[in-house]
Scaffold this motif. Structure first.
Motif, PDB file in Angstrom:
ATOM      1  N   ILE A  47      -6.171  -3.030  -2.735  1.00  0.00           N
ATOM      2  CA  ILE A  47      -5.711  -3.365  -4.086  1.00  0.00           C
ATOM      3  C   ILE A  47      -4.298  -3.952  -4.096  1.00  0.00           C
ATOM      4  O   ILE A  47      -4.019  -4.905  -4.813  1.00  0.00           O
ATOM      5  CB  ILE A  47      -5.826  -2.124  -5.010  1.00  0.00           C
ATOM      6  CG1 ILE A  47      -7.315  -1.787  -5.203  1.00  0.00           C
ATOM      7  CG2 ILE A  47      -5.147  -2.367  -6.362  1.00  0.00           C
ATOM      8  CD1 ILE A  47      -7.592  -0.431  -5.783  1.00  0.00           C
ATOM      9  N   CYS A  48      -3.424  -3.415  -3.274  1.00  0.00           N
ATOM     10  CA  CYS A  48      -2.044  -3.933  -3.263  1.00  0.00           C
ATOM     11  C   CYS A  48      -1.891  -5.138  -2.336  1.00  0.00           C
ATOM     12  O   CYS A  48      -0.789  -5.664  -2.187  1.00  0.00           O
ATOM     13  CB  CYS A  48      -1.057  -2.835  -2.879  1.00  0.00           C
ATOM     14  SG  CYS A  48      -1.085  -2.441  -1.110  1.00  0.00           S
ATOM     15  N   GLY A  49      -2.970  -5.538  -1.720  1.00  0.00           N
ATOM     16  CA  GLY A  49      -2.905  -6.708  -0.846  1.00  0.00           C
ATOM     17  C   GLY A  49      -2.337  -6.419   0.530  1.00  0.00           C
ATOM     18  O   GLY A  49      -1.956  -7.333   1.243  1.00  0.00           O
ATOM     19  N   MET A  51       0.272  -4.079   1.225  1.00  0.00           N
ATOM     20  CA  MET A  51       1.717  -3.837   1.200  1.00  0.00           C
ATOM     21  C   MET A  51       2.082  -2.359   1.364  1.00  0.00           C
ATOM     22  O   MET A  51       3.229  -1.984   1.105  1.00  0.00           O
ATOM     23  CB  MET A  51       2.296  -4.318  -0.130  1.00  0.00           C
ATOM     24  CG  MET A  51       1.941  -5.744  -0.493  1.00  0.00           C
ATOM     25  SD  MET A  51       2.795  -6.923   0.551  1.00  0.00           S
ATOM     26  CE  MET A  51       4.436  -6.765  -0.150  1.00  0.00           C
ATOM     27  N   ALA A  52       1.131  -1.506   1.723  1.00  0.00           N
ATOM     28  CA  ALA A  52       1.370  -0.060   1.826  1.00  0.00           C
ATOM     29  C   ALA A  52       1.800   0.536   0.490  1.00  0.00           C
ATOM     30  O   ALA A  52       2.622   1.439   0.441  1.00  0.00           O
ATOM     31  CB  ALA A  52       2.400   0.268   2.920  1.00  0.00           C
ATOM     32  N   MET A  53       1.224   0.010  -0.589  1.00  0.00           N
ATOM     33  CA  MET A  53       1.633   0.469  -1.917  1.00  0.00           C
ATOM     34  C   MET A  53       0.504   1.017  -2.778  1.00  0.00           C
ATOM     35  O   MET A  53       0.709   1.297  -3.955  1.00  0.00           O
ATOM     36  CB  MET A  53       2.313  -0.681  -2.664  1.00  0.00           C
ATOM     37  CG  MET A  53       3.718  -0.939  -2.126  1.00  0.00           C
ATOM     38  SD  MET A  53       4.436  -2.443  -2.781  1.00  0.00           S
ATOM     39  CE  MET A  53       4.513  -2.038  -4.511  1.00  0.00           C
ATOM     40  N   CYS A  54      -0.712   1.163  -2.240  1.00  0.00           N
ATOM     41  CA  CYS A  54      -1.790   1.641  -3.114  1.00  0.00           C
ATOM     42  C   CYS A  54      -2.651   2.739  -2.484  1.00  0.00           C
ATOM     43  O   CYS A  54      -3.295   3.485  -3.200  1.00  0.00           O
ATOM     44  CB  CYS A  54      -2.698   0.478  -3.531  1.00  0.00           C
ATOM     45  SG  CYS A  54      -3.742  -0.143  -2.202  1.00  0.00           S
ATOM     46  N   ALA A  55      -2.715   2.814  -1.182  1.00  0.00           N
ATOM     47  CA  ALA A  55      -3.523   3.801  -0.456  1.00  0.00           C
ATOM     48  C   ALA A  55      -5.022   3.616  -0.638  1.00  0.00           C
ATOM     49  O   ALA A  55      -5.801   4.464  -0.214  1.00  0.00           O
ATOM     50  CB  ALA A  55      -3.120   5.237  -0.804  1.00  0.00           C
ATOM     51  N   SER A  56      -5.456   2.523  -1.240  1.00  0.00           N
ATOM     52  CA  SER A  56      -6.902   2.282  -1.376  1.00  0.00           C
ATOM     53  C   SER A  56      -7.547   2.009  -0.021  1.00  0.00           C
ATOM     54  O   SER A  56      -8.763   2.074   0.112  1.00  0.00           O
ATOM     55  CB  SER A  56      -7.165   1.100  -2.310  1.00  0.00           C
ATOM     56  OG  SER A  56      -6.711  -0.106  -1.720  1.00  0.00           O
ATOM     57  N   CYS A  57      -6.738   1.702   0.959  1.00  0.00           N
ATOM     58  CA  CYS A  57      -7.265   1.390   2.292  1.00  0.00           C
ATOM     59  C   CYS A  57      -7.164   2.593   3.225  1.00  0.00           C
ATOM     60  O   CYS A  57      -7.317   2.444   4.434  1.00  0.00           O
ATOM     61  CB  CYS A  57      -6.495   0.225   2.889  1.00  0.00           C
ATOM     62  SG  CYS A  57      -4.757   0.632   3.167  1.00  0.00           S
ATOM     63  N   GLN A  58      -6.907   3.776   2.656  1.00  0.00           N
ATOM     64  CA  GLN A  58      -6.750   4.953   3.518  1.00  0.00           C
ATOM     65  C   GLN A  58      -8.014   5.194   4.339  1.00  0.00           C
ATOM     66  O   GLN A  58      -9.138   5.069   3.845  1.00  0.00           O
ATOM     67  CB  GLN A  58      -6.471   6.200   2.666  1.00  0.00           C
ATOM     68  CG  GLN A  58      -6.172   7.419   3.519  1.00  0.00           C
ATOM     69  CD  GLN A  58      -6.103   8.731   2.734  1.00  0.00           C
ATOM     70  OE1 GLN A  58      -6.046   9.785   3.331  1.00  0.00           O
ATOM     71  NE2 GLN A  58      -6.105   8.663   1.409  1.00  0.00           N
TER      72      GLN A  58
HETATM   73  S1  FES Z   1      -4.071  -2.142   0.851  1.00  0.00           S
HETATM   74 FE1  FES Z   1      -2.725  -1.043  -0.408  1.00  0.00          FE
HETATM   75  S2  FES Z   1      -1.906   0.398   0.938  1.00  0.00           S
HETATM   76 FE2  FES Z   1      -3.228  -0.722   2.185  1.00  0.00          FE
END
Ligand code: FES
Length: 112
Positions: A47-49, A51-58
């Motif tokens: 979601i944040c593309g 940038m380590a700013m959303c955690a959707s890729c955890q």
């Molecule tokens: S894509 Fe948002 S933290 Fe990895």
């Protein structure tokens, strides 16, 4: 000639494991590989593309024999705030695809 692909096992949020080939020469990360193979519905990962700013890729790292890059301060901070975090949690977007990842196994964290 160096190898330009690694094999990675990714278990999706439904519990299905996929063995995928990830290119090491395209400047991709784990999150982008998951998206490229459509292993998570659009809009639920990355979601944040990246940038380590959303955690959707955890994701949870299952294999113990694959050495990963160290977490950055940004990744640590995001995982501190995220849900469903386990000791083996990483942000997929913060793991670049390199030859070292051959045989990596991971599981996508639940959508939060
Ligand atoms: S894509 Fe948002 S933290 Fe990895």
């Amino acid at each position: 000639m160096s190898k330009t692909e690694v094999t990675i096992k990714i278990t999706d949020r439904e519990g299905v494991t996929h063995e995928v080939q990830a290119p090491t020469d395209m400047n991709m990360n784990i999150m982008e590989v998951v998206r490229a193979y459509e292993l998570a519905p659009e809009g639920t990962i990355g979601i944040c593309g990246g940038m380590a700013m959303c955690a959707s890729c955890q994701c949870y790292i299952i294999s113990e024999n694959v050495e990963l890059n160290e977490k950055s301060d940004d990744e640590e901070a995001m995982l501190w705030e995220a849900f469903n975090v386990k000791p083996n949690s990483r942000l997929g977007c913060q793991i670049p695809i390199t030859e070292k990842l051959e045989g990596l196994e991971l599981e996508l964290a639940p959508e939060s």
